[in-house]
Scaffold this active site. Sequence first.
Site, PDB file in Angstrom:
ATOM      1  CG  ASP A 108      11.650 -34.431 -29.153  1.00 19.60           C
ATOM      2  OD1 ASP A 108      12.036 -35.119 -30.153  1.00 19.60           O
ATOM      3  OD2 ASP A 108      12.101 -34.667 -27.982  1.00 19.60           O
TER       4      ASP A 108
HETATM    5  N1  URA Z   1      16.570 -35.691 -26.891  1.00 14.79           N
HETATM    6  C1  URA Z   1      15.329 -35.654 -26.549  1.00 14.79           C
HETATM    7  O1  URA Z   1      14.710 -36.319 -25.877  1.00 14.79           O
HETATM    8  N2  URA Z   1      14.456 -34.893 -27.537  1.00 14.79           N
HETATM    9  C2  URA Z   1      15.255 -33.993 -28.304  1.00 14.79           C
HETATM   10  O2  URA Z   1      14.696 -32.677 -28.934  1.00 14.79           O
HETATM   11  C3  URA Z   1      16.574 -33.951 -28.231  1.00 14.79           C
HETATM   12  C4  URA Z   1      17.148 -34.954 -27.626  1.00 14.79           C
END
Ligand code: URA
Length: 268
Positions: A108
Amino acid sequence: MKPATKKVSLARALSKLGVVSRNQARGWIEAGRVSVNGRSLKNPEVRVDPDRESIRVDGRIIRAKTPVYLMMHKPKGVMTTRSDERGRKTVYDLLERTDWIFPVGRLDRGTSGLLLLTNDTQWGNRIVAPESKIPRLYHAKLNRPIATEDLLRLSKGVDLDDHVKTRPAQARLLRLTEKGCWIELTLMEGKNRQVRRMCESVGYRVENLIRVRIGDLGLGDLPAGATRPLTPVEVRSLGRKQAEISRSRTVPASLRQTRSSGRFRERS
Ligand code: URA
């Protein structure tokens, strides 16, 4: 005796050659940009042998690319996409190269840490395949101290907002902070926003999230924003078949798959 030919669909051949993703290749082929042995072909499913046939895109011959395997320390605030319609910074802005490579899975925008990039579609797909069961290790800062029973719920598997249950994981407290805590989560799968959704499902908000390890590969002291090539040993360690991975020493014993049951043993 002639060696057997290895025919694959034209779209797959272009992705195997490290030129584009299979989906993008379909678009190129249907648009008439691709020819094989001098003939324009508009069917992405037509079978070709990428090692023996001459494949051209826009008239330019395509040769197998040297495989590229990179590790990036993705900083917070950077998108894991090729381009962003709102002009936000992407991981490609951090790469000093113009050849086609793609991220193996994604992080993310608000997550930092270990991101793999490659032009080897088979290797990348093997790592993200749900059956690969390569452990991904995250450090997450939560908005309040976590209760022991909630760590247990995270490790047993929780129902996410779309009613999908997560696989057994490993969850432990790292340390308390002034208002919250840091926990370590080891997941054997990679669902969308999984760590944040898991923590939300047991009543906590993730304020900071870092991916520190994928399989044998740790982020080490790679500075945020930096990229380094993987060593051949590192490439092989992640590209191994699932049976070898599940025996690997880096899979926590508590999560190792047992042959007989096909299920994960939980921590006692
Ligand atoms: N889990 C999440 O919530 N975000 C990420 O970027 C990777 C794993």
